[in-house]
Write an enzyme that holds these catalytic residues in place. Sequence first.
Site, PDB file in Angstrom:
ATOM      1  N   ARG A 176      11.396  -6.753   4.682  1.00 40.19           N
ATOM      2  CA  ARG A 176      11.180  -5.321   4.480  1.00 40.19           C
ATOM      3  C   ARG A 176      12.081  -4.488   5.398  1.00 40.19           C
ATOM      4  NH1 ARG A 176       5.228  -2.609   4.873  1.00 40.19           N
ATOM      5  NH2 ARG A 176       5.400  -2.754   7.130  1.00 40.19           N
ATOM      6  N   ARG A 231      -9.364   1.330   9.295  1.00 40.16           N
ATOM      7  CA  ARG A 231      -8.841   0.004   9.594  1.00 40.16           C
ATOM      8  C   ARG A 231      -9.842  -0.814  10.414  1.00 40.16           C
ATOM      9  NH1 ARG A 231      -2.979   0.904   9.363  1.00 40.16           N
ATOM     10  NH2 ARG A 231      -1.813  -0.994   9.784  1.00 40.16           N
ATOM     11  N   ARG A 237       0.114  -8.744  13.764  1.00 39.99           N
ATOM     12  CA  ARG A 237      -0.514  -7.700  12.928  1.00 39.99           C
ATOM     13  C   ARG A 237      -1.405  -8.307  11.867  1.00 39.99           C
ATOM     14  NH1 ARG A 237       4.258  -4.826  10.651  1.00 39.99           N
ATOM     15  NH2 ARG A 237       2.804  -3.470   9.589  1.00 39.99           N
ATOM     16  N   LYS A 262       0.825  -1.223   0.000  1.00 41.98           N
ATOM     17  CA  LYS A 262       0.000   0.000   0.000  1.00 41.98           C
ATOM     18  C   LYS A 262       0.854   1.267   0.000  1.00 41.98           C
ATOM     19  CE  LYS A 262      -2.130  -0.728   3.936  1.00 41.98           C
ATOM     20  NZ  LYS A 262      -1.520  -1.974   4.415  1.00 41.98           N
ATOM     21  N   ARG A 302      11.636  -2.045  10.659  1.00 49.78           N
ATOM     22  CA  ARG A 302      10.636  -1.416  11.524  1.00 49.78           C
ATOM     23  C   ARG A 302      10.431  -2.307  12.738  1.00 49.78           C
ATOM     24  NH1 ARG A 302       5.244   0.306   8.245  1.00 49.78           N
ATOM     25  NH2 ARG A 302       4.277  -0.672  10.028  1.00 49.78           N
TER      26      ARG A 302
HETATM   27  P1  AMP Z   1       1.013   0.965   9.137  1.00 51.34           P
HETATM   28  O1  AMP Z   1       2.240   1.772   8.848  1.00 51.34           O
HETATM   29  O2  AMP Z   1      -0.188   1.414   8.350  1.00 51.34           O
HETATM   30  O3  AMP Z   1       1.259  -0.515   9.045  1.00 51.34           O
HETATM   31  O4  AMP Z   1       0.623   1.275  10.669  1.00 51.34           O
HETATM   32  C1  AMP Z   1       1.530   0.984  11.730  1.00 51.34           C
HETATM   33  C2  AMP Z   1       0.778   0.932  13.044  1.00 51.34           C
HETATM   34  O5  AMP Z   1       0.151   2.196  13.313  1.00 51.34           O
HETATM   35  C3  AMP Z   1      -0.353  -0.083  13.119  1.00 51.34           C
HETATM   36  O6  AMP Z   1       0.111  -1.389  13.406  1.00 51.34           O
HETATM   37  C4  AMP Z   1      -1.200   0.523  14.254  1.00 51.34           C
HETATM   38  O7  AMP Z   1      -0.562   0.310  15.496  1.00 51.34           O
HETATM   39  C5  AMP Z   1      -1.112   2.004  13.966  1.00 51.34           C
HETATM   40  N1  AMP Z   1      -2.175   2.464  13.045  1.00 51.34           N
HETATM   41  C6  AMP Z   1      -2.007   2.982  11.795  1.00 51.34           C
HETATM   42  N2  AMP Z   1      -3.186   3.308  11.249  1.00 51.34           N
HETATM   43  C7  AMP Z   1      -4.143   2.990  12.171  1.00 51.34           C
HETATM   44  C8  AMP Z   1      -5.565   3.067  12.187  1.00 51.34           C
HETATM   45  N3  AMP Z   1      -6.250   3.536  11.141  1.00 51.34           N
HETATM   46  N4  AMP Z   1      -6.205   2.639  13.296  1.00 51.34           N
HETATM   47  C9  AMP Z   1      -5.522   2.178  14.360  1.00 51.34           C
HETATM   48  N5  AMP Z   1      -4.199   2.052  14.413  1.00 51.34           N
HETATM   49  C10 AMP Z   1      -3.487   2.465  13.323  1.00 51.34           C
END
Ligand code: AMP
Length: 220
Positions: free
Chosen positions: A132, A93, A172, A18, A161
């Site tokens: 990654r 989400r 996750r 994404k 990360r």
């Molecule tokens: P991502 O970079 O999109 O994988 O997001 C990393 C982390 O940020 C996720 O594992 C959540 O802990 C938090 N996070 C990001 N977007 C959301 C969301 N829309 N709702 C809740 N937690 C979020």
Amino acid sequence: MTGSRKNLIILGAPGAGKGTQAKRLAGDFSWVHLSTGDMLREAIDKGTPLGVRVESYVKAGDLVPDDLIIELVGERLQQPDCGSGFLLDGFPRTVRQARKLDELLPGLGIHLDAVLYIRVPDDLIVERLSRRFTCSECGQMVIGSAGISECPECGGGLMRRPDDEPDTIIHRLGVYRENTRPLIDLYEAKRLLFEIDGTGSAETVYDRIVSALDPDSKGE
Ligand code: AMP
């Protein structure tokens, strides 16, 4: 399609690509890339009050409480740059976040054009996430392979990360299945969903997205 304003959501499991696709689309079409994950990581790095509140959730791979995220996105969408089109990456989400977004958008005079669902088989997701890395200098995401020890863009060091550690990846994916996958049916029912095959190179996936959004662009 260049220059056309679109308001999009990009949906898919962690590691579906994404962020990579959203960054390129945003650059090519002058849309704002609105990644909630990036916003939260930045807040954590800067030690802001929001960052302090969300750090433990993000590190553990758990979802940050809906209300915090909804407020963050609501404020960001009101900024004038979003008027030229945006790509929401990592939000919504949960079904609750999607419902809140539905309530929020009309008040902001915003219409959602499409939801891009990048579909990638589970085994490929785990494989991609475990390879990654992010460049510590320029922030570029790099999928590692034998012989790659530095960023191909700037030569910076590569780091993983913290939430891409193997145990957290599995967690996750579980969080995604339980909370985020139901959004696919929800947006399908609204006839907004464009399912994109997320296998193959980033270039191939990008071409599929552009063709899906603008079928006339095929072969350009
Ligand atoms: P991502 O970079 O999109 O994988 O997001 C990393 C982390 O940020 C996720 O594992 C959540 O802990 C938090 N996070 C990001 N977007 C959301 C969301 N829309 N709702 C809740 N937690 C979020």
